[in-house]
Design an enzyme around this catalytic site. Structure first.
Site, PDB file in Angstrom:
ATOM      1  N   THR A 189       0.803  -1.226   0.000  1.00 44.23           N
ATOM      2  CA  THR A 189       0.000   0.000   0.000  1.00 44.23           C
ATOM      3  C   THR A 189       0.838   1.280   0.000  1.00 44.23           C
ATOM      4  O   THR A 189       0.548   2.188  -0.787  1.00 44.23           O
ATOM      5  CB  THR A 189      -0.993  -0.022   1.178  1.00 44.23           C
ATOM      6  OG1 THR A 189      -2.055  -0.925   0.860  1.00 44.23           O
ATOM      7  CG2 THR A 189      -1.578   1.355   1.445  1.00 44.23           C
ATOM      8  N   CYS A 218       7.398  -0.931   6.479  1.00 45.49           N
ATOM      9  CA  CYS A 218       7.633  -1.246   7.884  1.00 45.49           C
ATOM     10  C   CYS A 218       8.892  -0.586   8.415  1.00 45.49           C
ATOM     11  O   CYS A 218       9.914  -0.532   7.718  1.00 45.49           O
ATOM     12  CB  CYS A 218       7.802  -2.756   8.062  1.00 45.49           C
ATOM     13  SG  CYS A 218       6.499  -3.717   7.297  1.00 45.49           S
ATOM     14  N   THR A 275      -5.683  -5.273   1.865  1.00 46.05           N
ATOM     15  CA  THR A 275      -6.226  -4.327   0.889  1.00 46.05           C
ATOM     16  C   THR A 275      -5.773  -4.632  -0.519  1.00 46.05           C
ATOM     17  O   THR A 275      -6.561  -4.549  -1.463  1.00 46.05           O
ATOM     18  CB  THR A 275      -5.836  -2.888   1.274  1.00 46.05           C
ATOM     19  OG1 THR A 275      -6.147  -2.688   2.644  1.00 46.05           O
ATOM     20  CG2 THR A 275      -6.622  -1.890   0.460  1.00 46.05           C
ATOM     21  N   GLY A 320       4.133   1.546   8.870  1.00 42.36           N
ATOM     22  CA  GLY A 320       3.735   0.807  10.060  1.00 42.36           C
ATOM     23  C   GLY A 320       4.945   0.608  10.958  1.00 42.36           C
ATOM     24  O   GLY A 320       6.058   0.400  10.476  1.00 42.36           O
ATOM     25  N   CYS A 373       3.085  -6.074  11.778  1.00 44.11           N
ATOM     26  CA  CYS A 373       2.306  -7.245  11.378  1.00 44.11           C
ATOM     27  C   CYS A 373       3.065  -8.556  11.559  1.00 44.11           C
ATOM     28  O   CYS A 373       2.665  -9.586  11.011  1.00 44.11           O
ATOM     29  CB  CYS A 373       1.843  -7.093   9.928  1.00 44.11           C
ATOM     30  SG  CYS A 373       0.886  -5.592   9.627  1.00 44.11           S
ATOM     31  N   THR A 374       4.164  -8.533  12.275  1.00 43.78           N
ATOM     32  CA  THR A 374       4.949  -9.690  12.721  1.00 43.78           C
ATOM     33  C   THR A 374       5.610 -10.504  11.615  1.00 43.78           C
ATOM     34  O   THR A 374       5.972 -11.652  11.841  1.00 43.78           O
ATOM     35  CB  THR A 374       4.116 -10.651  13.624  1.00 43.78           C
ATOM     36  OG1 THR A 374       3.238 -11.438  12.826  1.00 43.78           O
ATOM     37  CG2 THR A 374       3.348  -9.896  14.693  1.00 43.78           C
ATOM     38  N   GLU A 375       5.798  -9.916  10.419  1.00 45.80           N
ATOM     39  CA  GLU A 375       6.475 -10.685   9.378  1.00 45.80           C
ATOM     40  C   GLU A 375       7.915 -10.231   9.124  1.00 45.80           C
ATOM     41  O   GLU A 375       8.659 -10.913   8.419  1.00 45.80           O
ATOM     42  CB  GLU A 375       5.677 -10.636   8.053  1.00 45.80           C
ATOM     43  CG  GLU A 375       5.842  -9.379   7.224  1.00 45.80           C
ATOM     44  CD  GLU A 375       4.934  -8.244   7.650  1.00 45.80           C
ATOM     45  OE1 GLU A 375       4.707  -7.334   6.844  1.00 45.80           O
ATOM     46  OE2 GLU A 375       4.449  -8.280   8.795  1.00 45.80           O
ATOM     47  N   ASN A 431       7.748  -6.335  13.371  1.00 47.09           N
ATOM     48  CA  ASN A 431       7.114  -5.077  12.959  1.00 47.09           C
ATOM     49  C   ASN A 431       5.645  -5.059  13.367  1.00 47.09           C
ATOM     50  O   ASN A 431       5.198  -5.864  14.174  1.00 47.09           O
ATOM     51  CB  ASN A 431       7.249  -4.899  11.449  1.00 47.09           C
ATOM     52  CG  ASN A 431       6.461  -5.960  10.693  1.00 47.09           C
ATOM     53  OD1 ASN A 431       6.499  -7.137  11.044  1.00 47.09           O
ATOM     54  ND2 ASN A 431       5.748  -5.552   9.662  1.00 47.09           N
TER      55      ASN A 431
END
Length: 969
Positions: A357, A373, A774, A401, A587-589, A585
């Protein structure tokens, strides 16, 4: 009026004719006019000839750098010849038919010795003529005579153009099965009235088609195509290209629209002036207008609401201009800019791959913040803490993020030498972080989002895990911020073995933060010994199982903190020679090193796995091409990106990490006929990720040969020939065989890749699987690695509410003769589940299980098979029906034992329910009386399994399509 929904191109990605049909705003010298095939008279424009001939050349010779220069010069010369012919014939002006212009183009090509191009051009014209004849036969005469006026944008009134309305609807339905243009037209007309605004006419068409989606998924595309009429009118009028246009006309108008869009965007300081330096005629010729037909309604509406560039609330961007703008922004530093931009455009607009995004928001703009991130470590001093909060604000402002490592900050009650006082601990600062994230949203496009990480031995951990509770002192609560446990392997061993665990303040144990594996265990036990002989006063000892149960209980009750595992993130990190992974981060990836001087940055994009299933199997050749281009696009982000803080730029330039992921995993399973809960799905997760890893590592090695290896390459695992699959050996050696149950099978020849990687990698990290919610909406596939949420439900996000129906299920039921109104009502009644519906065959029930009907072990096992190939991590949501302490205990222990680096949200219940108010008669349509309730989280579990208090009014985990949830954006 013609419909030309699927006008074929002479070659993939290019048109070779019919290019002089576009409307133009200005009249050319000599007042020459062109009669189009539909009788419309428009101004003559040399640019139309240029685009037509350019497309003809590109169709035959391609867009290589070698061909580019010759094509440009030849096209200029031929355009002058064609235009000169007509100006000689009619010096005072006149009208020319479109066919005459194309005859002259053909003649000019032949006279100049361009016989191959001329032949291709002739064949294309003949092909298009036959298609027009067929369409003319198929197009029905207008059926509805309506005596009604509409109010135009300028306030004037005009008769309702029923011919155009019917044409738009027939055009929208063209090529789609099981849709009825007549039904849409009839229902649309019913909702109109005398004096209705022209905009509301389009709205009525869109809303009419939208109501039909639940019965036939193809109406989602119909709705999107009707919405395109509004989008086209808004942008084309603003750009001065045309008043209105249908899909057929757009295939010729796009080239002119791109040039006008870039000019306007630069004028309004919305786009970078560098975009004007591209050969816009060449890029315009490469635009494929038919790709506007791919969108689902949700996808196109999402783009319109949130992604298209606007000026004074008017969208000036069309879908294919949007993709080209992103592609141009990513190609701006390339030597062969146009060729690379076209390559990037084709990858994005085909939906084979989608950038993240922030890249879609900002590529090609004045401030291209393209990274997704940012990871920071917060130091243990007041100045450093507030500097870190300031960095959060600046990074969040431009749509990043955030993941913050708060472990170094001393605990509540720790001594402060500078003031001779005691610390208030981590929690009060996290309240400030929470409010900063709310105050500084991401460029006005979505809320700021941050996740705080704390290691499990930190003395504030018990208060930290209660941050999201709805009870207690609100000054010590963070209702808008995410949180995650950073869990050492030693803690998991203590839990399994039911041993004690000791909590410390980090200022007393300063080196623990940077240690992992055996070194951590040894030092941790030394500190524990210090508490026993009186050398350390500030600590707390408790049974590890008690803390574990509290962690599970809070995860169940509030959805936080997430469970992430420190040791596998570090022991398998390619970059352990230059630092430590202190957190993940938002979103944990992402698993990258951070310190006081470096803010880790990661750049994300996702391969659409569903697009790479061809004839029921993974097309590895296509996947290799996609991954190769995708890695190049991601690497370009690093050099183009706008960095709002210097520590981020320093880190990114030094290590150059990227995160290539996947989405559409569930769609790929459907296309192969596999159930998510099956050994076949687990095997596909393994093999597909192996292929992505194989091609991604090679692509980065290729870039290293072309551009050079990243600065900190020497000493990395890559330089030692240790690939992600090999790093499992390090984890097993440090953790112990009994605590690591990872499958290590492989199918490809990895020896050659090891040798390539040892010579140099362009990127320190290459892979990470992000949530993709998204961008998955945009491309119309299931997000990331998620199972289907429900087979029929209402999805809510920032663009509104959308009916989502599983098209694979609908088609399967149609094949069995089972799709009807009763089935729709049954699906609504049973919240999108087919399991309680008796007439659905057993094999379909198994294949179309929804997220809460799949045992979490299948999700964990599939994730484990992927994790062995990934150098970073994956955003893994876990769905648990009727959750209780035992289920959570087993699931999260299994995640650790199977080598997962991180987990993400716990989905304990469904949040968005299908509206039952539209059911005609629920009782009448119920086929089976059993099992109709949606899976819900259990309350009041046995204390031995965790203290899960009665919490009917407490939000259970994450609300799956909450517009405010970062994971869904």
């Amino acid at each position: 009026m013609q419909t030309d929904m699927n006008r074929d191109q002479a070659r993939p990605g290019v048109h070779a004719g019919d290019d002089a049909e576009r409307d133009v705003a200005a009249t050319a010298p000599g007042q020459l006019r062109v009669i189009k095939r539909n009788g419309k008279v428009v101004s003559y424009d040399d640019d139309k000839i240029t685009v037509a001939i350019t497309k003809a050349f590109l169709a035959v010779e391609g867009g290589t750098a070698a061909a580019s220069s010759r094509i440009h010069e030849t096209v200029e010369r031929l355009t002058e010849q064609v235009s000169a012919t007509f100006k000689r014939r009619m010096p005072s002006g006149g009208t020319i038919h479109i066919e005459e212009i194309q005859d002259q183009v053909e003649l000019a090509l032949m006279r100049n010795g361009e016989h191959k191009v001329a032949r291709d051009y002739v064949l294309y014209r003949d092909q298009q003529a036959r298609k027009r004849a067929e369409r003319a036969r198929d197009l029905p005469e207008p059926k509805h005579q309506v005596d009604m006026a509409v109010t135009m944008e300028d306030g004037s009134r005009a008769p309702l153009d029923m011919a155009r309305l019917e044409h738009l609807v027939h055009e929208a339905c063209h090529g789609l099965e099981q849709v009825s243009p007549d039904k849409i037209i009839a229902e649309t007309v019913k909702n109109l009235y005398d004096g209705v605004s022209i905009k509301d006419v389009n709205t009525s068409m869109v809303m009419t088609a939208r109501t039909m989606i639940e019965m036939e998924p193809n109406y989602s595309q119909v709705t999107a195509r009707l919405l395109m009429d509004k989008i086209r009118a808004e942008a084309l009028q603003y750009l001065g290209v045309a008043e209105r246009a249908n899909q057929e006309e757009m295939e010729d108008l796009y080239a002119k629209a791109l040039a006008a869009y870039v000019e306007k965007g630069i004028e309004h300081e919305l786009l970078s002036p560098e975009l004007a330096e591209f050969d816009l005629a060449k890029l315009g010729a490469a635009i494929d207008g038919k790709r506007d037909l791919q969108f689902s309604y949700l996808g196109l509406q999402t783009l319109y609401d949130r992604y298209f560039i606007h000026h004074n609330e008017t969208r000036i961007e069309l879908p294919q201009c949007f993709f080209m703008r992103v592609a141009m922004g990513l190609a701006v530093r390339e030597e062969q800019r146009e060729e690379r931009a076209i390559e990037f455009y084709n990858l994005l607009s085909s939906f084979d791959y989608m950038s993240s995004t922030p890249t879609l928001f900002n590529s090609g703009t004045l401030r291209p913040q393209l990274s997704s991130c940012y990871l920071t470590t917060v130091p243990d001093d007041l100045s450093g803490i507030y500097s870190a909060i300031h960095d959060n604000a600046m990074l969040s402002k431009f749509a990043g993020g955030l993941g913050n490592d708060w472990t170094p900050v001393r605990a509540l009650g720790a001594y402060i030498k500078g003031t001779n006082g005691k610390s208030q601990g981590v929690v009060p600062f996290l309240k400030v972080v929470n409010d900063t994230a709310v105050a500084v949203n991401q460029g006005g496009k979505r809320k700021g989002a941050v996740c705080a990480y704390l290691e499990t031995w930190h003395l504030d951990i018990e208060e930290f895990i209660e941050l999201r509770k709805n009870t207690g002192d609100d000054r010590r609560r963070t209702h808008d911020m995410n949180s995650a446990n950073w869990i050492p392997d030693l803690f998991m061993k203590r839990v399994i073995n039911e041993q004690d665990w000791t909590l410390f303040s980090p200022n007393d144990v300063p080196d623990l933060h940077d240690l992992y594996g055996e070194a951590f265990e040894k030092r941790y036990e030394e500190y524990e010994a210090m508490t026993r002989d009186g050398r350390m006063k500030l600590y707390k000892r408790l049974p590890a199982i008690n803390l574990w149960r509290k962690m599970l209980s809070m995860l169940f009750e509030t959805g936080h903190p997430w469970f992430t595992f420190k040791d596998p993130c570090n022991l398998r990190s390619p970059q352990q020679h230059v630092g430590v992974v202190h957190s993940s981060n938002l979103c944990t990836e992402i698993t990258l090193n951070t310190n006081k001087d470096e803010i880790a940055v990661c750049n994300l994009g996702s391969v659409n796995l569903a697009q790479h299933i061809v004839d029921g199997a993974l097309d590895r050749d296509k996947l290799a091409r996609t991954v190769n281009t995708a890695v190049r696009m991601l690497d370009n982000v690093i050099d183009i990106n706008y960095y709002s803080v210097p520590q981020a730029e320093r880190s990114n330039m030094k290590h150059r990490p990227v995160g290539l992921g996947i989405m559409g995993f569930q769609d790929a399973l459907y296309k192969q006929g596999f159930s998510y809960a099956s050994p076949e799905a687990v095997a596909f997760a393994d093999q597909s990720m192996e292929a992505v890893s194989y091609f991604a590592i090679q692509a980065s090695a290729d870039l290293a040969e072309e551009r050079g290896a990243y600065q900190s390459f020497e000493g990395s695992l890559w330089s030692q020939g240790v690939l992600p699959i090999d790093s499992i050996d390090i984890l097993v050696k440090q953790r112990g065989e009994e605590y690591c149950k990872v499958d290590r099978s492989q199918t490809l020849d990895w020896d050659s890749v090891r040798e390539r990687a040892k010579k140099g990698m362009r990127n320190s990290n290459v892979m990470a699987i992000a949530p993709t919610a998204t961008i998955a909406n945009i491309t119309g596939v299931s997000q990331s690695i998620e199972p289907t949420y429900q087979n029929l439900y209402v999805k809510s996000n920032l663009s509104g509410e959308f009916t989502v129906v599983n098209p694979y299920l609908v088609n399967a039921l149609k094949e069995r003769g089972l799709w009807d109104n009763v089935m729709v009502n049954d699906l609504k009644y049973y919240d999108g589940s087919v399991l309680p519906i008796e007439r659905v065959p057993a094999d379909l029930k198994e294949r179309f299980r929804t997220a809460f009907e799949i045992e979490p072990r299948w999700m964990v096992e599939a994730a484990s098979r992927r994790q062995k190939w990934i150098d970073q991590a994956q955003s893994l949501n876990l769905y648990i029906a009727e959750a209780n302490g035992k289920k959570l205990d087993v699931t999260y222990k299994m995640a650790w034992l199977l080598g997962l680096k991180t987990t993400y949200y716990l989905r304990a219940i469904g949040a968005t329910q299908t509206e039952k108010s539209t059911i005609n008669d629920g009782k009448l349509n119920r086929v089976s009386s059993g099992g109709g309730e949606a899976p819900a989280a259990a309350a009041g579990a046995d204390a031995a399994e965790g203290d899960f208090s009665q919490a009917a009014d407490v939000p259970q985990a994450c609300s799956i399509d909450d517009p405010d949830c970062e994971a869904c954006q």
